[in-house]
Design a protein around this motif. Structure first.
Motif: not given
Length: 509
Positions: A47, A51, A250, A262, A266
């Motif tokens: 994630s 990002s 994130s 996270t 996520g």
């Protein structure tokens, strides 16, 4: 002409929905294997890196949307020389973008460790892994990605969606076996890179057969049109706003709370974005038809269409939101367990976020169709700046709750309220913005009532998670639809929606 618009919209919706099903179901299975087989930290790293690269993709600046808008007219008139010029322009831009993303990603590598709070899996070389993510992101810009603009401008986005549905199905299946058998995360990303390359080659081959008269050539003695520069500058701000809203969350959570937090965020965002993507398919399928209608029809006719489309979409949005409220927690309990779940309060905030962002979906098609991005620059700056500042301030105080509140506040004030007002000032002048806003208030009130009833009934049902999912889904659809029938059955919008649904179903049979 209207019949052609309906045909293209129907075709794009069907292809888009098939692609979204592939893009939801198979990655979900792979994410589950990754989560259960290798740990929450791996999904957190994935994630975070996605990002970071989303932030770097700001280099595209919105040129793609501005050029597609400029291509609508020459594509409709089959002016291949003009189309070839715009295609050559976007190819040049994409080559620059790919280089900027790759170089920018290399510059980020030394700082990766500082974006992770706490520990990460020691057997994982985050620098090699990020480099593979970077290659996948950059290569898509170098290898014929620009050719897809032809399909977008010709209202044939279904072609690229169908190609990706097939390629991604094979790609996700191979990735599944790589994770299940070899537990090798590096190979997992290498397969993703191969899938990206194959998709781009097939789209390129399809466009060459479909548009043989369109040929890229060097741009000589012709500067980029001022209108494209102006729209691109505004779209750049829009891209920044979307990136700050969707990607920096994130990054900030990873920096403040670590990879497990996270992963928790996520996981919820993954489900949210999957359903959001389905609704986005419906909105985007209208894009070409709305652009064509704005060129050919009166403002009054387009205002009536806006209200009718918004009603139909709001009904769908309400059903999906209530499904989230009744099904989110039992689904997460089954999928990841109680240790990786949010509180009910944060779950409600995610549902509010989902509903608010989708309120803007149909309206955004009219903003794109009129090409008025440059008049919305102020709203982009306010949303982007407000979201970043509130994310940091509220995130430090309340963690994930603060980040969700920051997003909800800025989406409502600067995305919905301000941009809707600007659209009415500049295009729907003379039509009633108040009537449109009252419509939205009615839909929101129905959603709140439906949410209260559905949540109360589902909490009275003290059964297992699987049965809760089944009952919650049925209750959500039933309660939402009954309330819409009670409140709106006698309105013109309801009769229009019924007619439009019948047309789409007839074309799919």
């Amino acid at each position: 002409m209207a019949d052609s618009r309906t045909k293209n919209t129907t075709r794009n919706i069907l292809a888009g929905l098939i692609y979204r099903i592939v893009a939801i179901l198979l990655p979900f299975i792979n994410r589950t294997v990754l989560l259960w087989g290798m740990g929450a930290e791996y999904t957190g790293v994935s994630s975070l890196f996605s990002s970071i690269l989303s932030v770097l993709s700001l280099a595209e600046l919105g040129f793609n949307s501005a050029i597609v808008y400029s291509m609508y007219k020459p594509m409709a008139e089959r002016d291949w020389d003009e189309v070839s010029y715009y295609l050559s322009l976007i190819r040049k831009v994409y080559n620059i973008v790919g280089t900027v993303i790759f170089c920018g990603g290399l510059c980020c590598i030394p700082f990766l460790r500082y974006l992770i709070h706490g520990e990460y899996p020691k057997e994982l070389n985050i620098y090699i892994l990020f480099f593979l993510y970077l290659i996948n992101s950059a290569v898509s810009y170098y290898l014929f990605a620009y050719k897809e603009t032809l399909l977008l401008a010709d209202q044939r986005h279904d072609i690229s969606d169908n190609i990706r549905s097939v390629v991604d199905t094979f790609r996700y299946l191979v990735q599944f076996f790589v994770l299940l058998i070899f537990h090798n995360f590096y190979a997992y990303i290498v397969v993703q890179i191969i899938g990206t390359i194959v998709s781009n080659f097939l789209i390129q081959n399809s466009t060459e057969k479909r548009y043989p008269d369109v040929v890229c050539k060097k741009i000589l003695g012709r500067s980029i049109p001022y209108d494209i520069k102006k729209k691109t500058a505004a779209l750049m701000l829009d891209r920044i706003c979307d990136t700050l809203r969707n990607s920096l969350d994130s990054i900030i959570i990873s920096s403040f709370m670590g990879l497990v937090a996270t992963t928790i965020y996520g996981n919820y965002y993954y489900i949210y974005s999957a359903i959001y993507g389905v609704l986005l398919v419906i909105g985007n399928a209208l894009a070409g038809s709305v652009g064509n209608s704005i060129s050919c029809e009166s403002v009054k006719k387009n205002y009536a269409d806006l209200r009718n489309f918004q009603f139909l979409f709001a009904w769908i949005n309400t059903i999906c939101t209530i499904c989230f409220i009744t099904m989110y927690q039992p689904f997460m309990q089954l999928w990841v367990g109680a240790g990786l779940m949010m509180s009910d309060g944060n779950m409600f905030l995610f549902c509010m976020y989902f509903y608010l962002i989708n309120m803007n979906n149909i309206r955004n098609q009219y903003i794109s169709g009129t090409g008025m991005w440059d008049r919305l620059k102020f709203s982009y700056v306010l949303e982007a700046g407000g979201n970043l500042i509130l994310n940091i301030l509220l995130g430090r105080i309340w963690g994930i709750t603060g980040i969700l509140l920051a997003t909800i506040i800025t989406v409502f004030l600067f995305n919905y309220v301000l941009r809707t007002h600007i659209l009415f000032l500049n295009y729907f002048a003379g039509e009633s913005e108040k009537r449109f806003s009252v419509d939205q208030l009615q839909y929101a009130l129905v959603t709140i009532i439906a949410a209260g009833i559905a949540f109360f009934l589902i909490r009275m049902n003290h059964c297992g998670e699987i049965l809760q999912l089944i009952v919650g889904g049925c209750l959500s659809i039933l309660i939402s639809s009954m309330l819409y029938l009670v409140f709106f059955m006698k309105t013109e919008r309801f009769f229009y929606a019924k007619k439009k649904v019948r047309q789409i179903l007839y074309r799919t049979m």
